[in-house]
Scaffold this motif. Structure first.
Motif, short mmCIF file in Angstrom:
data_model
loop_
_atom_site.label_atom_id
_atom_site.label_comp_id
_atom_site.label_asym_id
_atom_site.label_seq_id
_atom_site.Cartn_x
_atom_site.Cartn_y
_atom_site.Cartn_z
N GLU A 100 -15.16 10.87 101.92
CA GLU A 100 -15.83 11.68 102.94
C GLU A 100 -15.43 11.23 104.35
O GLU A 100 -15.24 12.06 105.25
CB GLU A 100 -17.34 11.59 102.76
CG GLU A 100 -17.86 12.27 101.50
CD GLU A 100 -19.35 12.13 101.33
OE1 GLU A 100 -20.00 11.57 102.26
OE2 GLU A 100 -19.89 12.55 100.28
N ALA A 101 -15.30 9.92 104.54
CA ALA A 101 -14.89 9.40 105.84
C ALA A 101 -13.48 9.88 106.19
O ALA A 101 -13.20 10.25 107.34
CB ALA A 101 -14.96 7.88 105.86
N VAL A 102 -12.60 9.88 105.21
CA VAL A 102 -11.23 10.35 105.44
C VAL A 102 -11.22 11.83 105.80
O VAL A 102 -10.52 12.27 106.73
CB VAL A 102 -10.34 10.07 104.21
CG1 VAL A 102 -8.98 10.75 104.37
CG2 VAL A 102 -10.16 8.57 104.02
N ASP A 103 -12.03 12.63 105.06
CA ASP A 103 -12.10 14.06 105.37
C ASP A 103 -12.58 14.30 106.80
O ASP A 103 -12.05 15.16 107.52
CB ASP A 103 -13.04 14.77 104.38
CG ASP A 103 -12.45 14.84 102.97
OD1 ASP A 103 -11.21 14.69 102.85
OD2 ASP A 103 -13.22 15.03 102.01
N LEU A 104 -13.59 13.54 107.23
CA LEU A 104 -14.10 13.69 108.60
C LEU A 104 -13.04 13.30 109.63
O LEU A 104 -12.91 13.94 110.68
CB LEU A 104 -15.36 12.84 108.79
CG LEU A 104 -16.63 13.34 108.07
CD1 LEU A 104 -17.76 12.32 108.22
CD2 LEU A 104 -17.06 14.69 108.63
N ARG A 110 -7.40 13.58 113.36
CA ARG A 110 -6.54 12.44 113.03
C ARG A 110 -5.39 12.90 112.12
O ARG A 110 -5.58 13.70 111.22
CB ARG A 110 -7.34 11.37 112.29
CG ARG A 110 -8.08 10.41 113.19
CD ARG A 110 -7.14 9.44 113.85
NE ARG A 110 -7.85 8.54 114.74
CZ ARG A 110 -7.23 7.64 115.51
NH1 ARG A 110 -5.92 7.55 115.50
NH2 ARG A 110 -7.91 6.86 116.30
N ALA A 111 -4.20 12.39 112.39
CA ALA A 111 -3.06 12.70 111.53
C ALA A 111 -3.20 11.94 110.21
O ALA A 111 -3.66 10.79 110.19
CB ALA A 111 -1.76 12.31 112.22
N ASP A 147 1.38 10.60 105.36
CA ASP A 147 0.20 11.01 104.61
C ASP A 147 -0.75 9.83 104.49
O ASP A 147 -0.37 8.67 104.72
CB ASP A 147 0.59 11.52 103.22
CG ASP A 147 -0.48 12.43 102.61
OD1 ASP A 147 -1.55 12.58 103.24
OD2 ASP A 147 -0.24 12.98 101.53
N VAL A 148 -2.02 10.13 104.14
CA VAL A 148 -2.97 9.06 103.88
C VAL A 148 -2.44 8.20 102.73
O VAL A 148 -1.94 8.73 101.73
CB VAL A 148 -4.35 9.65 103.50
CG1 VAL A 148 -5.35 8.52 103.25
CG2 VAL A 148 -4.85 10.57 104.61
#
Length: 209
Positions: A100-104, A110-111, A147-148
């Motif tokens: 969820e933090a990454v999605d936000l 954020r790239a 990418d992440v």
């Protein structure tokens, strides 16, 4: 005896002799007695020497002076400290909280290549999937940096720094969190997000960061 005619008498005037100039020439104008003139009035000669006013010069870019080899070394600039954000979550829910933090982060602009995710317990499903194609392919995606990237605390030291690091304290031995959190703090350029038990996280961050 015959008289010899007298020659005409030339009478001098009281003002002195008068000379008639020759035809076609003008009588010179009387000039004062020559004498020294001030230097300023002499043609072609500079006047009295005065101190020249200061010349305004355009500023130039000057490189800062380098410290002398024998002098004390200049102190190094302190490294930037990332902001730390704690998201309380249980060990079972830490991975979902990290997602969820990454999605936000991505929704806020954020790239994807700015984000690194580290897990202390089970691998993230993305990491499991990519590792199934071999470690070379897995780390090639890390090196591409577009990418992440998800990794495990055991090999997180191989990951490069990124602006944002997210840590999911989703179980594993206590030593995993103890090593992952200081490493994540060192790898985070601007923001460190930690998802897990607040007491455990504060104990590790307070002692190791």
């Amino acid at each position: 005896m015959p008289l010899i005619p007298e020659e005409p008498q030339i009478h001098e005037s009281a003002q002195g002799p008068r000379v008639t100039p020759a035809s076609g020439r003008t009588a010179p104008t009387p000039r004062p007695v020559p004498g020294p003139r001030p230097a300023a009035s002499r043609p072609g000669r500079p006047g009295p020497q005065r101190p020249a006013p200061p010349v305004q010069r355009a500023p130039r870019d000057v490189a800062p002076a380098q410290p002398s080899p024998s002098g004390p070394a200049a102190p190094a600039a302190p490294a930037a400290t990332p902001q730390i954000q704690l998201i309380p979550a249980s060990a079972d829910g830490a991975l979902d909280a990290a997602d969820e933090a990454v999605d936000l982060l991505l929704d806020s602009g954020r790239a994807p290549g700015d984000v690194l995710v580290i897990t202390t317990g089970a691998l993230h499903p993305w990491a499991e999937h990519e590792l199934s194609f071999g470690e070379a392919s897995y780390w090639a995606q890390h090196d591409a940096g577009d990418d992440v990237f998800y990794t495990d605390a055991a090999v997180a030291s191989r990951a490069a720094s990124r602006p944002v690091v997210v840590v999911a304290v989703n179980g594993g031995p206590a030593s995993a969190a103890a090593s992952a959190l200081p490493l994540a703090h060192a790898r985070a350029g601007a923001l460190l997000i930690v998802c897990g038990d607040p007491q455990q996280i504060n104990a590790v961050l307070g002692a190791g960061v």
